[in-house]
Design an enzyme around this catalytic site. Structure first.
Site, mmCIF file in Angstrom:
data_model
loop_
_atom_site.group_PDB
_atom_site.id
_atom_site.type_symbol
_atom_site.label_atom_id
_atom_site.label_comp_id
_atom_site.label_asym_id
_atom_site.label_seq_id
_atom_site.Cartn_x
_atom_site.Cartn_y
_atom_site.Cartn_z
ATOM 1 C CE LYS A 215 -2.855 3.193 0.718
ATOM 2 N NZ LYS A 215 -3.991 3.638 -0.031
ATOM 3 C CB CYS A 269 -3.295 9.169 0.193
ATOM 4 S SG CYS A 269 -5.024 9.235 0.668
HETATM 5 N N1 SAJ Z 1 -1.014 15.118 -8.701
HETATM 6 C C1 SAJ Z 1 -0.148 15.797 -9.522
HETATM 7 N N2 SAJ Z 1 0.133 15.264 -10.753
HETATM 8 C C2 SAJ Z 1 -0.427 14.094 -11.186
HETATM 9 C C3 SAJ Z 1 -1.300 13.404 -10.331
HETATM 10 C C4 SAJ Z 1 -1.576 13.934 -9.079
HETATM 11 O O1 SAJ Z 1 0.369 16.859 -9.176
HETATM 12 O O2 SAJ Z 1 -0.138 13.704 -12.321
HETATM 13 C C5 SAJ Z 1 -1.306 15.661 -7.362
HETATM 14 C C6 SAJ Z 1 -2.787 15.964 -7.131
HETATM 15 O O3 SAJ Z 1 -3.132 17.223 -7.642
HETATM 16 C C7 SAJ Z 1 -2.882 15.875 -5.621
HETATM 17 C C8 SAJ Z 1 -1.881 14.769 -5.285
HETATM 18 O O4 SAJ Z 1 -1.017 14.657 -6.391
HETATM 19 O O5 SAJ Z 1 -2.449 17.074 -5.005
HETATM 20 C C9 SAJ Z 1 -2.495 13.414 -5.012
HETATM 21 O O6 SAJ Z 1 -3.597 13.180 -5.879
HETATM 22 P P1 SAJ Z 1 -3.896 11.768 -6.549
HETATM 23 O O7 SAJ Z 1 -5.136 11.901 -7.335
HETATM 24 O O8 SAJ Z 1 -2.701 11.266 -7.259
HETATM 25 O O9 SAJ Z 1 -4.079 10.771 -5.316
HETATM 26 P P2 SAJ Z 1 -4.927 10.763 -3.959
HETATM 27 O O10 SAJ Z 1 -3.996 11.204 -2.864
HETATM 28 O O11 SAJ Z 1 -6.212 11.476 -4.064
HETATM 29 O O12 SAJ Z 1 -5.225 9.192 -3.847
HETATM 30 C C10 SAJ Z 1 -4.118 8.290 -3.799
HETATM 31 C C11 SAJ Z 1 -4.332 7.160 -4.831
HETATM 32 N N3 SAJ Z 1 -3.107 6.379 -4.961
HETATM 33 C C12 SAJ Z 1 -2.608 6.026 -6.187
HETATM 34 O O13 SAJ Z 1 -3.109 6.369 -7.228
HETATM 35 C C13 SAJ Z 1 -1.385 5.164 -6.173
HETATM 36 C C14 SAJ Z 1 -5.482 6.273 -4.380
HETATM 37 O O14 SAJ Z 1 -5.640 5.159 -5.253
HETATM 38 C C15 SAJ Z 1 -5.236 5.771 -2.931
HETATM 39 O O15 SAJ Z 1 -6.281 4.944 -2.457
HETATM 40 C C16 SAJ Z 1 -5.160 7.008 -2.057
HETATM 41 O O16 SAJ Z 1 -4.023 7.774 -2.483
HETATM 42 C C17 SAJ Z 1 -4.999 6.561 -0.615
HETATM 43 O O17 SAJ Z 1 -5.995 6.619 0.156
HETATM 44 O O18 SAJ Z 1 -3.922 6.101 -0.237
#
Ligand code: SAJ
Length: 418
Positions: A215, A269
């Site tokens: 995870k 996360c």
């Molecule tokens: N972000 C970027 N660039 C990207 C993707 C995301 O800057 O290309 C930023 C987003 O704007 C945000 C942060 O990263 O600030 C995180 O956003 P996210 O959509 O990547 O993820 P979370 O934190 O909302 O959810 C993540 C997910 N993990 C993965 O995709 C590996 C989700 O599947 C998990 O269940 C969740 O963490 C968790 O609860 O751990």
């Protein structure tokens, strides 16, 4: 052998993970008691209301409550299965704060009669599920726990980490594959019976520590990839290159897939979990630590770029579009957008900062106290400003009438108006 759980489940913690888990179980006919220490959360859920915004969850909560399958309380009841979905924040030294997990274990222990399964869903460092088993053994010396004996224990203990993406929780909770790690194989099988009720993805049975680490690794992997994109954007600023064009071209290689740069990484996360790996193995987690530092440093880089731009104006007004940690949600936790706005407000105390955030009705406390920051409708924030800073890629911002931007300097950290 593929049994499906039949009994009563108590879900401890009615947050972003616990509440949807409680609801998907309840809507499939399981008797679920949601438990939370916060009476306001319990009252909202008991009335079928939602304490936070997540697509399709509100209807599911009120449906489950109306069916009589989901109830909510502050007292942990007797149940056949306990799902722990409480927060695991990090301490100032980046080690995990397991105090909420410990409190949940203390609430469960007196209710155990033998035969139950206890599943830790909270994201935790390797070894935490084993500690849950040890804590239960300490609190209930009359019962046998799976770390103590070879045969069948009185209570089974496992880890069932959640992988759902906020904004798509109700879909992904059902469709994602799911890792279930037990203290013993039998513990994993017992926990899998619960997820078999609603999970259409594959159930991947493993040991508890591998499940815990997997995870953390998923989120660290994404953090490292985003850090790569964010470092490229800082390099591109230095070299006067368009990072979006560079990434667009590089990603046309069949084996390259760089994620999207932004103002930083927020949420509860990805901005948190990699630290649990660093905390567990500080000497060897060099790349993972560097990625965290790069992403944590990005809001300051963005703020500095805006400050440099503002220096070209006599009495500028700055519009900041978005406060949420990512697109189309109302969640401001660990949001890099809020950090950028705070830094701008501190560095440019005389400059008016008009913030637009269609998903909230008021500024968070740390911004509300500032005399130079105000919350505005998107169009009016843009209209009155000289500099427009895009911090969140909300659909509403994407569809903004671009003629409003005429004559303004645009700093688009999300690349939505390319
Ligand atoms: N972000 C970027 N660039 C990207 C993707 C995301 O800057 O290309 C930023 C987003 O704007 C945000 C942060 O990263 O600030 C995180 O956003 P996210 O959509 O990547 O993820 P979370 O934190 O909302 O959810 C993540 C997910 N993990 C993965 O995709 C590996 C989700 O599947 C998990 O269940 C969740 O963490 C968790 O609860 O751990």
């Amino acid at each position: 052998m593929n049994h499906r759980f039949d009994g009563r489940v108590a879900v401890l913690g009615l947050g972003y993970i616990g509440l949807p888990t409680a609801v998907v179980l309840a809507t499939r006919g399981v008797d679920v008691v949601g438990v939370d220490v916060n009476p306001a959360t319990v009252e909202a859920v008991a009335q079928g209301r939602l304490p936070f915004v997540e697509p399709d969850l509100a209807t599911a909560v009120s449906g489950a409550v109306a069916m009589g399958k989901l109830t909510a309380t502050t007292e942990t009841p007797e149940a056949d299965a306990y799902v722990i979905a409480v927060p695991t924040p990090f301490n100032p030294d980046h080690t995990a704060d397991l105090s909420f997990v410990r409190m949940a274990v203390e609430q469960i222990a007196p209710r155990l009669r033998g035969g139950e399964v206890v599943v830790l869903e909270s994201t935790s460092p390797p070894g935490t599920t084993a500690r849950v088993s040890e804590w239960l053994a300490e609190l209930r010396p009359d019962l046998t726990l799976p770390h103590e004996i070879q045969g069948v224990p009185d209570v089974h203990v496992a880890h069932g980490p959640e992988r759902v993406l906020p904004g798509r929780i109700m879909i992904e909770m059902v469709t994602n594959d799911r890792v279930v790690g037990g203290i013993t194989r039998r513990c994993a099988e017992r926990a899998a019976e619960i997820y078999r009720v609603f999970c259409q993805g594959e159930l991947l049975l493993s040991d508890a520590s591998s499940a815990e680490m997997a995870k953390l690794v998923e989120n660290a992997y994404r953090d490292v990839n985003i850090a790569f994109a964010n470092e490229l954007s800082v390099i591109s600023d230095e070299l006067h290159l368009d990072v979006w064009e560079v990434i667009r071209l590089a990603n046309r290689h069949p084996r390259v897939n760089i994620l999207t740069p932004g103002p930083g990484v927020g949420g509860h996360c990805i901005a948190v979990d990699p630290w649990f790996i660093v905390g567990s193995a500080p000497g060897t987690s060099r790349l993972i630590r560097a990625a965290r530092e790069i992403n944590d440093g990005k809001p300051h880089h963005v703020a500095q770029q805006v400050v440099n731009t503002a220096a070209r104006f006599r009495d500028p007004t700055i519009a900041c579009l978005g406060m949420a940690y990512k697109a189309n949600i109302d969640d401001l936790r660990e949001s890099p957008a809020v950090e950028v706005i705070e830094t701008l407000s501190d560095t440019l105390p005389e400059v008016e900062i008009a913030v637009a955030e269609p998903y909230v009705n008021s500024l968070p406390e740390k911004l509300a106290q500032r005399s130079n920051v105000s919350l505005q409708r998107t169009a009016s924030a843009v209209e009155r400003s000289d500099i427009v800073v895009v911090l969140v890629d909300h659909d509403q911002f994407r569809s903004l009438n671009r003629s409003l931007l005429a004559g303004k300097v645009v700093y688009d950290t999300r690349g939505i108006w390319r």
